[in-house]
Design an enzyme around this catalytic site. Structure first.
Site, PDB file in Angstrom:
ATOM      1  NE  ARG A 114      95.504  30.820 -77.758  1.00 13.24           N
ATOM      2  CZ  ARG A 114      96.318  30.484 -76.768  1.00 13.24           C
ATOM      3  NH1 ARG A 114      96.100  30.931 -75.562  1.00 13.24           N
ATOM      4  NH2 ARG A 114      97.348  29.706 -76.983  1.00 13.24           N
ATOM      5  CB  CYS A 118      90.264  43.884 -86.657  1.00 10.62           C
ATOM      6  SG  CYS A 118      90.697  45.488 -87.311  1.00 10.62           S
ATOM      7  CG  ASN A 152      97.720  35.384 -73.439  1.00 11.42           C
ATOM      8  OD1 ASN A 152      98.285  35.324 -72.360  1.00 11.42           O
ATOM      9  ND2 ASN A 152      97.849  34.458 -74.368  1.00 11.42           N
ATOM     10  CD  GLU A 153     101.786  33.715 -75.695  1.00  4.34           C
ATOM     11  OE1 GLU A 153     101.108  33.104 -76.540  1.00  4.34           O
ATOM     12  OE2 GLU A 153     102.720  33.192 -75.073  1.00  4.34           O
ATOM     13  CB  CYS A 163      94.065  46.972 -90.920  1.00  7.22           C
ATOM     14  SG  CYS A 163      93.537  46.403 -89.271  1.00  7.22           S
ATOM     15  CD  GLU A 316     101.519  31.946 -70.912  1.00  2.00           C
ATOM     16  OE1 GLU A 316     101.801  31.008 -71.683  1.00  2.00           O
ATOM     17  OE2 GLU A 316     100.645  32.782 -71.154  1.00  2.00           O
ATOM     18  CD1 TRP A 324     102.044  24.625 -76.962  1.00  5.60           C
ATOM     19  CD2 TRP A 324     103.742  25.032 -78.362  1.00  5.60           C
ATOM     20  NE1 TRP A 324     102.935  25.455 -76.316  1.00  5.60           N
ATOM     21  CE2 TRP A 324     103.982  25.729 -77.158  1.00  5.60           C
ATOM     22  CE3 TRP A 324     104.674  25.137 -79.399  1.00  5.60           C
ATOM     23  CZ2 TRP A 324     105.118  26.516 -76.950  1.00  5.60           C
ATOM     24  CZ3 TRP A 324     105.802  25.926 -79.191  1.00  5.60           C
ATOM     25  CH2 TRP A 324     106.004  26.598 -77.983  1.00  5.60           C
ATOM     26  CE  LYS A 365      91.343  15.977 -74.672  1.00  2.00           C
ATOM     27  NZ  LYS A 365      91.285  16.803 -75.895  1.00  2.00           N
ATOM     28  CG  PHE A 366      96.549  15.514 -73.088  1.00  2.00           C
ATOM     29  CD1 PHE A 366      96.156  14.842 -71.933  1.00  2.00           C
ATOM     30  CD2 PHE A 366      95.864  15.269 -74.273  1.00  2.00           C
ATOM     31  CE1 PHE A 366      95.108  13.937 -71.959  1.00  2.00           C
ATOM     32  CE2 PHE A 366      94.814  14.359 -74.306  1.00  2.00           C
ATOM     33  CZ  PHE A 366      94.427  13.696 -73.145  1.00  2.00           C
ATOM     34  CG  HIS A 367     100.267  23.152 -72.001  1.00  2.05           C
ATOM     35  ND1 HIS A 367     100.937  23.573 -70.873  1.00  2.05           N
ATOM     36  CD2 HIS A 367     100.853  23.786 -73.048  1.00  2.05           C
ATOM     37  CE1 HIS A 367     101.893  24.426 -71.227  1.00  2.05           C
ATOM     38  NE2 HIS A 367     101.856  24.569 -72.541  1.00  2.05           N
TER      39      HIS A 367
HETATM   40  C1  GLA Z   1     100.848  30.574 -74.679  1.00  4.63           C
HETATM   41  C2  GLA Z   1      99.542  31.130 -74.159  1.00  4.63           C
HETATM   42  C3  GLA Z   1      98.892  30.268 -73.131  1.00  4.63           C
HETATM   43  C4  GLA Z   1      99.005  28.815 -73.497  1.00  4.63           C
HETATM   44  C5  GLA Z   1     100.450  28.478 -73.669  1.00  4.63           C
HETATM   45  C6  GLA Z   1     100.686  27.027 -73.965  1.00  4.63           C
HETATM   46  O1  GLA Z   1     101.952  31.028 -74.024  1.00  4.63           O
HETATM   47  O2  GLA Z   1      99.681  32.430 -73.666  1.00  4.63           O
HETATM   48  O3  GLA Z   1      97.541  30.661 -73.056  1.00  4.63           O
HETATM   49  O4  GLA Z   1      98.301  28.555 -74.657  1.00  4.63           O
HETATM   50  O5  GLA Z   1     100.953  29.201 -74.762  1.00  4.63           O
HETATM   51  O6  GLA Z   1     102.065  26.738 -74.062  1.00  4.63           O
HETATM   52 ZN    ZN Z   2      91.619  45.061 -89.313  1.00  2.96          ZN
END
Ligand code: GLA
Ligand code: ZN
Length: 679
Positions: A114, A118, A152-153, A163, A316, A324, A365-367
């Site tokens: 994800r 660009c 998202n982030e 670019c 979050e 992770w 799946k284990f978060h």
């Molecule tokens: C980020 C993402 C989430 C998820 C969490 C896991 O913050 O925005 O989608 O992947 O990490 O910690």
């Molecule tokens: Zn680009």
């Protein structure tokens, strides 16, 4: 606060990904039941739902989302609705490969993961505009809609031809002429001057990395380009739903617990209505104490709150562990309440989780999540979430309150980037962000509220401004600091200050005159130590260790407060103070351990009367922060340690969670948090 949350409750809930469970109607029904039970009230929907919303090009499916929005509304929950641009469906990458990112080594990325689109791609922008507009049209009036969660982030950069073109235009606009660019980038060095704009390409491990001015401009461009993409994402949303606030979730560099380095959030913060961030500390790790970790979280909370001078949101967090970290340890009992309340104490109006329900497959799946694979509510994690929810309900009237501070610490992204690049000194010990956090630590230990602001901020409301290691400083910022001290402010700076300008070009003819005036000193040279090298200084008749860096100063009008004891500069001033205008400017020439900062700031705090007015005898592991509730201060007293602690305060209070009276001596069990109001 122009466009703030129209919702009286503190937000409790998090990322809800029902699109992963559309074939499991029992699970979706169970979710609603568990949501009620967990005292949650707000869910972010659709963050990575593009393939559910538009499974093939132009074929849109909103029925499932309609239903979830309605169901959540029916049980009194609010929705933070996301735009899905954080990841895209495979059909798009397949049909329009230009949407995929090109990395710095000029490799075109494949579809996958994800956050790898660009920001310049016209097709990605077009596709994002279409789906965002549809979401705004369809849900803009929905009573559950509380806020927009854009993408998202945001992070990362792309080096594709689009670019590169945008980078060159950005540079043209900034510099006007190649001559100006070559001057700013010190072009003649290694023959790096450009004779055509088209010769300029972004930094790359296969090409240019040595032109520091270019590296700095690339990072600035990446911030601007990300913001430009964000502005593109929200343009129809703003038009269609002008009263719905907009946010995007910011981050931290999590393993180090320092502010996020890839984007300049000072700039980005100006474009969001509400700043939100995702916080995942490694609680109970094996390299730091709990209070060390907690104070770093406090620093980032204070920075992100101060950027907008209004409450922020935790978008979050995890009720247990993540998936992770190198070791994904779960929070010990009580730590979830403690860590959630810490953010609220520092100005958060929410505690939201990633994610509501654990995924069944794929990498997360284990978060940690509120609902585990067991699908039950009678387990520890769920019960602790529930406890947080009911605590938040009891203190919800703190929502919207913002407490000013009298102490500011300056933090600057340009400076951090330039220092990172700087060769010389010692690569491993520069540690700019960590140094800011070490100075912050004194104030955290002593429960003195702090705002962390950038050098451009209005400083007039602070009694003390601490500006560690402002290696890159513009003439304008120097003037700004000068005005602050002249007008009666108290400023502290350190070694490695005032060395380069905004283009990362070194100031010529010695330390800038204005800095010499402010501090009443000149800097002759800065010594860099091996980790085994030490010196000492004597301050208030006590001896303190000097390590890593030691600037050798020549004193003008400044008074010496401490002298070096060893080496060829024994006897020279190490700490100075200068009366300047109506104020005072302190200079800490060497790096020291925390014990010196403790002694030094203790003097300043008593001199300028900055101590916490509630705490009489505190404890370094017990943090006290306050917010207002119906105009009265609410104190969050938090024990970030594994032992029982006692502190003394000036007033008797009532515990807002248990309604029990609390005397002037407060006892806290390990990890306990009390939320108190003066009787
Ligand atoms: C980020 C993402 C989430 C998820 C969490 C896991 O913050 O925005 O989608 O992947 O990490 O910690
Ligand atoms: Zn680009």
């Amino acid at each position: 606060m122009t466009n703030y949350l129209k919702e009286p409750r503190l937000l409790h809930g998090g990322d809800y990904n029902p699109d992963q469970w559309l074939d499991y109607p029992d699970i979706l029904a169970k979710d609603l039941e568990l949501m009620k039970e967990s005292h949650t009230n707000t869910f972010s929907l659709g963050i990575f739902a593009w393939s559910a919303l538009e499974p093939t090009e132009g074929e849109f499916h909103f029925e499932w989302l309609d239903k979830i929005m309605d169901d959540l509304h029916q049980q009194g929950c609010r929705v933070i609705l996301a735009t899905p641009s954080g990841a895209r469906p495979a059909w798009m990458s397949q049909k329009y490969p230009e949407v995929l990112r090109t990395n710095a080594a000029r490799q075109k990325m494949l579809h996958g993961g994800r956050h790898n689109h660009c920001f310049s791609s016209p097709i990605y922008r077009e596709k994002v505009a279409i789906i965002n507009k549809k979401l705004a049209e369809r849900y803009g009036e929905h009573p559950a809609l509380l806020m927009w969660h854009i993408s998202n982030e945001y992070g990362g950069d792309c080096h594709c031809e689009y670019c590169q073109e945008n980078f060159r235009s950005w540079l043209q606009k900034k510099y006007g002429s190649l001559k100006a660019l070559n001057d700013a980038w010190w072009g003649p060095f290694w023959s790096h001057a450009f004779s055509e704009w088209s010769q300029i390409a972004s930094p790359s491990p296969l090409g240019e990395t040595a032109v520091h001015g270019m590296n700095l401009d690339w990072r600035r461009f990446v911030t601007d380009q990300t913001i430009d993409f964000f502005e593109h994402e929200i343009s129809d949303i703003r038009k269609l739903t002008p009263d719905i606030p907009i946010t995007t979730n910011f981050m931290a560099d999590t393993m180090d617990l320092i502010p996020f380095q890839a984007l300049d959030y000072e700039k980005f913060a100006k474009h969001v209505d509400i700043l939100s961030w995702d916080c995942y500390p490694a609680w109970h790790n094996d390299w730091e104490l709990t209070d060390d970790l907690a104070s770093k979280v406090g620093f980032i909370d204070d920075l992100y709150r101060s950027l907008k001078q209004q409450p922020f949101l935790i978008m979050e967090s995890t009720p247990s562990g993540v998936n992770w970290h190198p070791v994904n340890k779960t929070k010990r009992p009580g730590v979830h309440l403690l860590s959630s309340m810490q953010h609220i104490a520092h100005g958060s109006d929410s505690n939201l989780y990633f994610q509501w329900r654990k995924s069944r497959g794929s990498s997360e799946k284990f978060h940690g999540a509120v609902v585990d694979h067991d699908n039950r509510s009678d387990n520890r994690v769920f019960q602790e979430v529930r406890e947080v929810g009911s605590a938040m309900e009891k203190i919800q009237a703190v929502k919207g309150s913002y407490k000013d501070a009298k102490v500011a610490i300056l933090y600057d992204w340009d400076n951090s980037w330039a220092l990172d690049d700087a060769q010389g000194f010692a690569q491993r010990t520069k540690r700019y962000s960590q140094t800011c956090q070490e100075h912050y630590r004194y104030f955290w230990n002593h429960d003195i509220p702090v705002e962390v602001v950038t050098p451009n901020a209005n400083l007039s409301k602070y009694d003390l401004v601490v500006a560690p290691m402002l290696y890159l400083i513009t003439e304008k910022s120097i003037q700004h600091l000068s005005d602050y001290v002249q007008a009666g402010g108290h400023l502290v700076s350190t070694y490695m200050t005032g060395i380069v300008n905004e283009n990362d070009l070194v100031y010529l003819n010695g330390w800038p005159d204005k800095l010499q005036e402010i501090f009443g000193i000149e800097i002759e040279e800065t010594d860099t130590y091996y980790p085994s090298d030490k010196n000492t200084l004597v301050f208030d008749n006590r001896s303190f260790t000097v390590k890593d860096y030691a600037s050798l100063i020549k004193r003008g009008n400044a008074r010496a407060l401490a002298y070096y004891q060893e080496d060829f500069y024994a006897g020279r001033a190490a700490i100075t103070v200068n009366h300047y205008g109506k104020g005072e400017a302190y200079f800490i020439a060497p790096r020291t351990d925390a014990d010196f900062l403790e002694a030094f700031y203790q003097e300043l705090v008593s001199k300028y009367d900055l101590s916490n007015s509630f705490v009489l005898v505190g404890d370094p592991s017990v943090s006290v922060q306050s917010r207002d509730r119906n105009g009265r201060p609410t104190f969050f007293v938090m024990n970030f340690s594994e032992t029982t602690k006692t502190i003394q305060v000036r007033n008797e209070t009532v515990d807002l969670l248990t309604e029990k009276p609390i005397g002037k001596e407060i006892h806290l069990s390990p990890y306990e948090v009390l939320i108190l109001e003066v009787k």
